[in-house]
Design a protein around this motif. Structure first.
Motif, PDB file in Angstrom:
ATOM      1  N   GLY A 323       9.032   9.925  15.789  1.00  0.00           N
ATOM      2  CA  GLY A 323       9.894  10.496  16.804  1.00  0.00           C
ATOM      3  C   GLY A 323       9.973  11.990  16.651  1.00  0.00           C
ATOM      4  O   GLY A 323      10.184  12.853  17.630  1.00  0.00           O
ATOM      5  N   LYS A 324       9.665  12.519  15.285  1.00  0.00           N
ATOM      6  CA  LYS A 324       9.553  13.906  15.026  1.00  0.00           C
ATOM      7  C   LYS A 324       8.203  14.179  14.500  1.00  0.00           C
ATOM      8  O   LYS A 324       7.863  15.400  14.706  1.00  0.00           O
ATOM      9  N   LYS A 325       7.468  13.214  14.186  1.00  0.00           N
ATOM     10  CA  LYS A 325       6.181  13.675  13.380  1.00  0.00           C
ATOM     11  C   LYS A 325       5.390  12.398  13.036  1.00  0.00           C
ATOM     12  O   LYS A 325       6.119  11.559  13.001  1.00  0.00           O
ATOM     13  N   VAL A 326       4.321  12.522  12.953  1.00  0.00           N
ATOM     14  CA  VAL A 326       3.367  11.468  12.264  1.00  0.00           C
ATOM     15  C   VAL A 326       3.380  11.633  10.840  1.00  0.00           C
ATOM     16  O   VAL A 326       2.803  12.487  10.462  1.00  0.00           O
ATOM     17  N   VAL A 327       3.978  10.494  10.499  1.00  0.00           N
ATOM     18  CA  VAL A 327       4.201  10.559   8.975  1.00  0.00           C
ATOM     19  C   VAL A 327       2.841  10.113   8.161  1.00  0.00           C
ATOM     20  O   VAL A 327       2.338   8.683   8.361  1.00  0.00           O
ATOM     21  N   PRO A 328       2.262  10.897   7.336  1.00  0.00           N
ATOM     22  CA  PRO A 328       1.042  10.381   6.533  1.00  0.00           C
ATOM     23  C   PRO A 328       1.289   9.121   5.580  1.00  0.00           C
ATOM     24  O   PRO A 328       2.639   9.293   5.145  1.00  0.00           O
ATOM     25  N   SER A 329       0.687   8.278   5.708  1.00  0.00           N
ATOM     26  CA  SER A 329       1.084   6.931   5.261  1.00  0.00           C
ATOM     27  C   SER A 329      -0.083   6.262   4.262  1.00  0.00           C
ATOM     28  O   SER A 329      -1.434   6.507   4.632  1.00  0.00           O
ATOM     29  N   TYR A 330       0.339   5.461   3.294  1.00  0.00           N
ATOM     30  CA  TYR A 330      -0.481   4.634   2.631  1.00  0.00           C
ATOM     31  C   TYR A 330      -0.183   3.052   2.883  1.00  0.00           C
ATOM     32  O   TYR A 330       0.973   2.831   2.759  1.00  0.00           O
ATOM     33  N   LEU A 331      -1.046   2.323   3.273  1.00  0.00           N
ATOM     34  CA  LEU A 331      -0.807   0.926   3.990  1.00  0.00           C
ATOM     35  C   LEU A 331      -1.430   0.260   2.808  1.00  0.00           C
ATOM     36  O   LEU A 331      -2.720   0.021   2.690  1.00  0.00           O
ATOM     37  N   CYS A 332      -0.505  -0.666   2.143  1.00  0.00           N
ATOM     38  CA  CYS A 332      -1.100  -1.748   1.303  1.00  0.00           C
ATOM     39  C   CYS A 332      -1.452  -3.059   2.045  1.00  0.00           C
ATOM     40  O   CYS A 332      -0.817  -3.258   3.187  1.00  0.00           O
ATOM     41  N   THR A 333      -2.266  -3.710   1.591  1.00  0.00           N
ATOM     42  CA  THR A 333      -2.930  -5.045   2.383  1.00  0.00           C
ATOM     43  C   THR A 333      -2.243  -6.210   1.873  1.00  0.00           C
ATOM     44  O   THR A 333      -2.137  -6.572   0.733  1.00  0.00           O
ATOM     45  N   PRO A 334      -1.615  -6.999   3.125  1.00  0.00           N
ATOM     46  CA  PRO A 334      -0.674  -8.236   2.873  1.00  0.00           C
ATOM     47  C   PRO A 334      -1.900  -9.344   2.710  1.00  0.00           C
ATOM     48  O   PRO A 334      -3.110  -9.324   3.217  1.00  0.00           O
ATOM     49  N   VAL A 335      -1.419 -10.480   1.935  1.00  0.00           N
ATOM     50  CA  VAL A 335      -2.455 -11.687   1.885  1.00  0.00           C
ATOM     51  C   VAL A 335      -1.424 -12.983   2.315  1.00  0.00           C
ATOM     52  O   VAL A 335      -0.526 -13.046   1.514  1.00  0.00           O
ATOM     53  N   ALA A 336      -2.148 -13.801   2.963  1.00  0.00           N
ATOM     54  CA  ALA A 336      -1.308 -15.075   3.341  1.00  0.00           C
ATOM     55  C   ALA A 336      -1.725 -15.930   2.161  1.00  0.00           C
ATOM     56  O   ALA A 336      -2.721 -16.232   1.567  1.00  0.00           O
ATOM     57  N   VAL A 337      -0.646 -16.561   1.606  1.00  0.00           N
ATOM     58  CA  VAL A 337      -0.689 -17.552   0.826  1.00  0.00           C
ATOM     59  C   VAL A 337       0.074 -18.842   1.225  1.00  0.00           C
ATOM     60  O   VAL A 337       1.055 -18.938   1.682  1.00  0.00           O
ATOM     61  N   ASP A 338      -0.724 -19.825   0.695  1.00  0.00           N
ATOM     62  CA  ASP A 338      -0.241 -21.054   0.815  1.00  0.00           C
ATOM     63  C   ASP A 338      -0.641 -22.191  -0.466  1.00  0.00           C
ATOM     64  O   ASP A 338      -1.090 -21.683  -1.426  1.00  0.00           O
ATOM     65  N   LYS A 339      -0.312 -23.433  -0.325  1.00  0.00           N
ATOM     66  CA  LYS A 339      -0.711 -24.111  -1.567  1.00  0.00           C
ATOM     67  C   LYS A 339      -2.142 -24.068  -1.918  1.00  0.00           C
ATOM     68  O   LYS A 339      -2.307 -24.433  -3.228  1.00  0.00           O
ATOM     69  N   ASN A 340      -2.976 -23.713  -1.283  1.00  0.00           N
ATOM     70  CA  ASN A 340      -4.442 -23.714  -1.547  1.00  0.00           C
ATOM     71  C   ASN A 340      -4.789 -22.610  -2.408  1.00  0.00           C
ATOM     72  O   ASN A 340      -5.724 -22.698  -3.335  1.00  0.00           O
ATOM     73  N   ASN A 341      -4.066 -21.544  -2.208  1.00  0.00           N
ATOM     74  CA  ASN A 341      -4.425 -20.143  -2.943  1.00  0.00           C
ATOM     75  C   ASN A 341      -3.394 -19.827  -3.871  1.00  0.00           C
ATOM     76  O   ASN A 341      -3.436 -18.470  -4.236  1.00  0.00           O
ATOM     77  N   VAL A 342      -1.969 -20.437  -3.920  1.00  0.00           N
ATOM     78  CA  VAL A 342      -1.180 -20.062  -4.584  1.00  0.00           C
ATOM     79  C   VAL A 342      -1.365 -19.516  -6.118  1.00  0.00           C
ATOM     80  O   VAL A 342      -0.972 -18.701  -6.713  1.00  0.00           O
TER      81      VAL A 342
END
Length: 359
Positions: A323-342
């Motif tokens: 709303g005041k500026k575009v804030v420079p960001s670092y976005l980390c990548t999320p990962v879906a986890v279920d019983k197969n890859n826990v």
């Protein structure tokens, strides 16, 4: 003698008033104030611990404070940190709109501010933003549902599923990004009848839960099951937080649902220890794993950058307009986890041990 005592008293008073400055002079360490929202969620406890550990390893003194979801307490905590003259502030806001004046005071005092996982809105005092790809979190939840239920072929095969939504807090900018990611994937299936929301509550305004309240999620789900699912089953609970998943689990147990028989697909976010155990046990289907160690590491690079006058690694300069500026960001990548890859993601990644998960 009186003169000596007076001098000592004056020195003591000066050091008391300017405690942080005296400490800095003695230790040579810069002080970073870290403001976290609450200890009611395991996720924020881990964030605070990771942040403190990594900053201290870099030689900083850390003042870590939790506001227990009390907006005015967080305002007071930040005001005190500013008055102490900390060198940098890291802020995970409860309600960022309530912090505008406080952050303006930080800027006036020459204290740089880093937004941690929740964007600080309506202020030009924020230098950088460290977060996970919040729309990506929602997209990952949506795609998990899409793939697990084979939604792309469901219409042709005559299948449909009942779904209800439990989205994040309306005062958290991340929650809307997440919702948009979920709907980017799932809205076409709502439109073509493959997904049916019997309550009709699909908008962000109708599905957002203030302060990410587990109790509210449970109450909603209990009401939905009693009022709309007396003669049909809920197939999917699309929740944006492991705490919501706990509430849905309790509501389903109360309504007589059985794991392995008619239990719904339940999503979550944060890979809390209890949620991960629930996934192994079958009472939660999936969560979104967000390695807070990585997020803390990226935030630490931002702290170092503003204190040394250098540039940290940034991978987004367009999405996060506060709303005041575009804030420079670092976005980390999320990962879906279920019983197969826990095991491969959580255990092999060192986030939890096999012993912690009972494996």
């Amino acid at each position: 003698m009186k003169k000596l005592v007076s001098v000592l008293l004056a020195a003591t008073m000066i050091c008391g008033v300017f405690f942080t400055s005296c400490t800095k002079k003695d230790t040579g360490k810069k002080v970073v104030g870290v403001a976290m929202p609450t200890q009611s969620s395991e996720r924020w406890i881990n964030d605070g611990a990771n942040m403190k550990k990594q900053l201290e390893a870099k030689g900083y003194t850390v003042e870590l404070q939790y506001a227990e979801d009390d907006v005015q307490l967080q305002v007071s905590q930040l005001e005190n940190l500013i008055a102490k003259g900390v060198d940098c502030l890291v802020v995970a806001a409860i309600d960022s709109t309530a912090l505008v004046n406080t952050l303006a005071s930080a800027k006036q005092s020459g204290i740089p501010v880093i937004a941690y996982d929740r964007l600080l809105m309506d202020t030009d005092a924020v230098s950088y933003y460290a977060t996970f790809d919040n729309k990506g979190v929602g997209t990952a939840i949506g795609k998990y549902i899409e793939e697990t239920k084979a939604l792309s072929t469901a219409k042709a095969e005559g299948r449909h599923y009942n779904i209800e939504f439990f989205m994040g807090s309306p005062d958290d900018n991340n929650a809307l990004f997440l919702y948009n990611g979920v709907m980017e994937v799932l809205k076409p299936y709502l439109d073509n009848g493959v997904l049916i929301c019997k309550t009709g509550r699909t908008s962000f305004e109708k599905t957002c839960i203030l302060r990410w309240s587990q109790e509210t999620a449970q109450q909603w789900c209990e009401n939905y099951l009693a009022g709309f699912y007396a003669n049909e089953k809920l197939d999917i609970a699309c929740t944006a937080f492991d705490g919501f998943a706990y509430g849905v689990k309790a509501a389903c147990e109360g309504a007589g649902y059985k794991v392995g028989v008619d239990w719904p697909l339940i999503t979550g976010q944060d890979a809390e220890l209890m949620a991960t155990k629930n996934i192994i046990g079958g009472s939660q289907t999936a969560t979104i794993y967000k390695d807070t160690r990585l997020l803390a590491a990226k935030c630490v690079t931002m702290v170092e950058a503003v204190l040394k006058g250098t540039e940290p690694e940034i991978n987004d300069t367009t999405q996060y307009n506060n709303g005041k500026k575009v804030v420079p960001s670092y976005l980390c990548t999320p990962v879906a986890v279920d019983k197969n890859n826990v095991k491969s993601v959580i255990v092999d990644g060192g986030y939890y041990t096999a012993a912690q998960l009972g494996l």
